[in-house]
Structures are given as structure tokens and as C-alpha cells.
Design an enzyme around this catalytic site. Structure first.
Site, PDB file in Angstrom:
ATOM      1  N   ARG A  79       0.774  -1.300  -0.017  1.00  0.00           N
ATOM      2  CA  ARG A  79      -0.058   0.007  -0.013  1.00  0.00           C
ATOM      3  C   ARG A  79       0.914   1.315   0.038  1.00  0.00           C
ATOM      4  NH1 ARG A  79      -3.125  -2.237   4.328  1.00  0.00           N
ATOM      5  NH2 ARG A  79      -4.515  -3.575   3.544  1.00  0.00           N
ATOM      6  N   LYS A 135       3.093  11.975 -11.317  1.00  0.00           N
ATOM      7  CA  LYS A 135       2.349  10.815 -12.090  1.00  0.00           C
ATOM      8  C   LYS A 135       3.285   9.757 -12.478  1.00  0.00           C
ATOM      9  CE  LYS A 135      -0.542  14.263 -14.651  1.00  0.00           C
ATOM     10  NZ  LYS A 135      -0.697  14.759 -16.028  1.00  0.00           N
ATOM     11  N   GLU A 193      10.491  18.147 -24.857  1.00  0.00           N
ATOM     12  CA  GLU A 193       9.753  18.584 -23.694  1.00  0.00           C
ATOM     13  C   GLU A 193      10.439  19.767 -23.281  1.00  0.00           C
ATOM     14  OE1 GLU A 193       7.281  17.152 -22.354  1.00  0.00           O
ATOM     15  OE2 GLU A 193       7.224  15.124 -23.046  1.00  0.00           O
ATOM     16  N   LYS A 219       8.622  22.825 -14.454  1.00  0.00           N
ATOM     17  CA  LYS A 219       7.872  21.843 -14.212  1.00  0.00           C
ATOM     18  C   LYS A 219       7.311  21.866 -12.758  1.00  0.00           C
ATOM     19  CE  LYS A 219       5.883  17.413 -14.947  1.00  0.00           C
ATOM     20  NZ  LYS A 219       5.972  16.471 -15.657  1.00  0.00           N
ATOM     21  N   GLU A 240      -4.032  18.587 -11.437  1.00  0.00           N
ATOM     22  CA  GLU A 240      -4.381  18.916 -12.880  1.00  0.00           C
ATOM     23  C   GLU A 240      -5.767  19.291 -12.973  1.00  0.00           C
ATOM     24  OE1 GLU A 240      -2.066  16.543 -15.736  1.00  0.00           O
ATOM     25  OE2 GLU A 240      -3.866  16.710 -17.040  1.00  0.00           O
ATOM     26  N   ARG A 250      -1.815  22.670 -14.658  1.00  0.00           N
ATOM     27  CA  ARG A 250      -1.075  21.490 -15.071  1.00  0.00           C
ATOM     28  C   ARG A 250      -1.378  21.065 -16.296  1.00  0.00           C
ATOM     29  NH1 ARG A 250       1.190  16.437 -11.340  1.00  0.00           N
ATOM     30  NH2 ARG A 250       2.403  15.739 -13.327  1.00  0.00           N
ATOM     31  N   ASN A 303       0.221  19.428 -21.072  1.00  0.00           N
ATOM     32  CA  ASN A 303      -0.171  18.557 -22.217  1.00  0.00           C
ATOM     33  C   ASN A 303      -0.109  18.833 -23.483  1.00  0.00           C
ATOM     34  OD1 ASN A 303      -0.971  16.239 -20.018  1.00  0.00           O
ATOM     35  ND2 ASN A 303      -2.948  17.547 -19.788  1.00  0.00           N
ATOM     36  N   HIS A 306       0.642  16.735 -26.380  1.00  0.00           N
ATOM     37  CA  HIS A 306       0.194  15.309 -25.835  1.00  0.00           C
ATOM     38  C   HIS A 306      -1.004  14.681 -26.279  1.00  0.00           C
ATOM     39  CE1 HIS A 306       3.973  16.591 -23.623  1.00  0.00           C
ATOM     40  NE2 HIS A 306       3.908  15.205 -23.089  1.00  0.00           N
ATOM     41  N   HIS A 347       0.134  11.255 -27.588  1.00  0.00           N
ATOM     42  CA  HIS A 347      -0.001   9.995 -27.184  1.00  0.00           C
ATOM     43  C   HIS A 347      -0.753   9.293 -27.768  1.00  0.00           C
ATOM     44  CE1 HIS A 347       0.675  11.265 -22.519  1.00  0.00           C
ATOM     45  NE2 HIS A 347       1.619  10.874 -23.054  1.00  0.00           N
ATOM     46  N   HIS A 385       8.584   9.083 -27.429  1.00  0.00           N
ATOM     47  CA  HIS A 385       7.729  10.058 -26.997  1.00  0.00           C
ATOM     48  C   HIS A 385       8.000  11.417 -27.457  1.00  0.00           C
ATOM     49  CE1 HIS A 385       5.061  11.742 -24.062  1.00  0.00           C
ATOM     50  NE2 HIS A 385       5.855  12.575 -23.684  1.00  0.00           N
TER      51      HIS A 385
END
Ligand code: GLY
Length: 341
Positions: A108, A130, A172, A214, A224, A228, A232, A235, A239, A249
Site C-alpha cells: 500500500r 504521475k 519536452e 515543471k 491537474e 498543469r 499536455n 500530448h 499520445h 515520446h
């Protein structure tokens, strides 16, 4: 060494810039630490990793899947890892993602830190909390937001980084410049990839600037809900086509940023599309390409950013100023159709 402690909502992360991998010995005991890395990093940096408990994975995005998570968990159990164990992801974005994810679910949740070894991981993937895995062609479909305890920036890892990986990282960096930092955009125009590769001081300044940019965005909006989302940029389409066409990427989001810039011109009267395309091209990244818009649109419908009948697309008002633009999916489909005709 430059140390910055950043306070996120649940915990603080220490960023050690211009550091040495050996710092790890001061942050965590060898009994508690379990390094997760991949075969490429392990082979290239055997000497650094000697004497640490290590789990070595096969390299590549195709292994950022649940099956690998299961294998790691089996190994952690076999090694006797418990709640006092600390996982350390030493590698690029795939390794940091998978390490953060496993650390989030093992017993956990246990502590974790990163030693990003690729430019992309240094400026983006290792920051923000993330951490997740892919499901088929759907990128990062399963995961969590949970911050690492520390990040160690040892630029000597960049010495063995292949050129394609440098290009990946610059995608990026260019994204950050487009959405938030017009003066960095100018700096990138004046410099070059080979220039940064040769100049340790310049690259270390650039990495630190991007990592803090960032982190600053994430601190203000960790989950987000607002700003934030700007990260993206490029992206959504990126993606969708990344796993469809087995692109890196950086390549995928470069194409995504190109089309988002064209859309910005159409919807926001953005005047810098040519400059964005030229900069991506200068750093060896693809821009205008042929892709199956129907197929890409179908994959995009599973995007986490989709909200019922609309999606938040990130556009540019000007260089250095990204904006969130909600678009109806029917409207987006129409735009996509026209982009390729
Ligand atoms: N791990 C990358 C991010 O949080 O954006």
C-alpha cells in the site's frame, strides 16, 4: 551541488542538481534501498551500481505494462522488501514511471526516489508524481499521483546518452518554452543540440531551469485541475500516435505540438507556427507527417483528458503563453479531417 526542497501537497521532494550518484549513500542505507533500472543503464553504469540491491528490467516502453509490475513485485517479495524499503528508479521515463507506480502500490505504498539518467526524465518524466503504466496502445492509462522523496541529478549519465534520446528530451524542453517561457524559446533558437551536448554548464543550467519550471507548475496544481493541463501541449495527439506508430515520446509530441500550433493559428490567431516548426526541426524532431487521422481520433477518444463530449486541448496564444481550449469532440474530428487534406 544545488539543493532545492519543493513542498507538494502531501510531501516535499528534495532536488539535488549538479550532484553525484554517490549522494545516494547519504540519503538511504544500502540495506533499505532497492534500485530498479534497465539493462542499458545497468550495462553502461555497472561500476556505479555495484554493491546495491538491483532489479534489472528489459528496456523500452513496451515493458511499461502490468506484467512487468507483477515481475517486480515477485522480486521484491523474494528480496524480503518491507515497508522500510526504499525503491530507487535509476533510468529514463519508463523506469521512473514504473518505479513510482510499484512504490505506490507495494504494501500500500513505500518510499521512493529517482536518479533520472535521460534528458527527458531529468526535465520532465521524473518530476510531478504521475507514475503509471500503459494498457495496449493507451499510454499511462493506469497509475497514481504520488511524489518521490528525492531526485538526484548526476549529469555524467548524459555522457552515454544516444543522440535520439537527446532529441527526445529537447521535445519536452521546447514544450516548456512554448507554453511558459518565451526567453527560453529564444535561447533555444540561438543555441543548438550539439552546442548543449558539448557545454556542461549550459546543459546543467537548462536542465535545472526546466525541472524547476515543471515543478513550479505542478506545485500550484498537483492534481491537474487547472494550469498543469498546459503541460499536455502536444500530448493529446502525441499520445494517440505514439504507440500506434511506435514513435519515441519526443517524436510523438513534436508532431502533436506542430498540429496544435497549426490549430492555434486557426482558433487563436497564433502567429508563431513557423517558428515552432523550425525549432523542432532544428533539434532533429519530426513535424508535419502523414498519419491516419481516423485511427488517431479513435485512440484519442480514450484520452484521460476527455470529458464527456469535449476535450481540453492546449493551444498557444503566443510563444511562451499556452492556453486551455475546450473543444467539442465533433469539432476536433472536423479539424483533424481538414489537417490532412
Ligand atoms: N511523472 C511525470 C509527471 O508527473 O508529469
Amino acid at each position: 551541488m544545488v539543493t532545492k526542497k519543493i513542498q507538494f501537497s502531501g510531501k516535499s521532494t528534495s532536488f539535488y542538481f549538479d550532484a553525484d550518484f554517490l549522494l545516494l549513500d547519504k540519503l538511504v542505507s544500502r540495506e533499505q534501498a532497492i534500485i530498479i533500472t534497465d539493462e542499458h543503464v545497468f550495462e553502461a553504469h555497472k561500476k556505479k551500481l555495484k554493491g546495491w540491491n538491483t532489479i534489472v528490467l528489459k528496456p523500452g516502453e513496451q515493458f511499461k505494462v502490468q506484467q512487468t509490475v507483477d515481475v517486480i513485485i515477485d522480486q521484491l517479495l523474494a528480496m524480503g522488501a518491507d515497508r522500510q524499503s526504499v525503491l530507487i528508479g535509476v533510468g529514463g521515463g519508463v523506469i521512473t514511471d514504473i518505479t513510482g507506480y510499484v512504490a505506490g502500490i507495494y504494501m500500500r505504498g513505500i518510499e521512493f526516489g529517482f536518479v533520472p539518467t535521460s534528458l527527458l526524465a531529468m526535465v520532465d518524466a521524473s518530476i510531478g508524481g504521475k507514475n503509471g503504466i500503459d494498457v495496449g496502445v493507451y499510454k499511462n492509462m493506469v497509475g497514481l499521483i504520488r511524489q518521490p522523496s528525492f531526485l538526484i541529478y548526476d549529469y555524467s549519465f548524459l555522457k552515454t546518452l544516444p543522440i535520439a534520446e537527446w532529441q527526445n528530451g529537447f521535445a519536452e524542453i521546447i514544450k516548456h518554452a512554448c507554453i511558459k517561457d518565451a526567453s527560453m524559446f529564444k535561447e533555444l533558437q540561438l543555441n543548438s543540440l550539439s552546442g548543449y551536448r558539448k557545454d556542461k554548464m549550459a546543459i546543467s543550467k537548462l536542465v535545472q531551469k526546466n525541472a524547476l519550471l515543471k515543478a513550479g507548475v505542478v506545485v500550484k496544481d498537483e492534481f491537474e485541475k487547472a494550469d498543469r493541463k498546459l503541460l499536455n501541449f502536444g500530448h493529446t495527439l502525441g499520445h494517440a500516435i505514439e504507440n500506434m506508430y511506435e514513435l519515441s515520446h519526443g517524436q510523438a509530441i513534436s508532431i502533436g505540438m506542430t498540429y496544435a500550433s497549426i490549430m492555434s493559428h486557426q482558433l487563436k490567431f497564433f502567429k508563431g507556427t513557423d517558428e515552432v516548426v523550425a525549432l523542432l526541426d532544428k533539434y532533429g524532431l519530426p513535424t508535419i507527417v502523414d498519419f491516419d487521422t481516423n485511427k488517431a481520433f479513435k485512440v484519442l477518444l480514450k484520452d484521460k483528458k476527455k470529458e464527456n463530449v469535449s476535450i481540453n486541448y492546449i493551444l498557444l496564444e503566443k510563444i511562451g503563453k499556452g492556453v486551455i481550449q475546450p473543444l467539442l469532440l465533433v469539432q476536433l474530428k472536423d479539424i483533424f479531417k481538414k489537417l490532412q487534406s
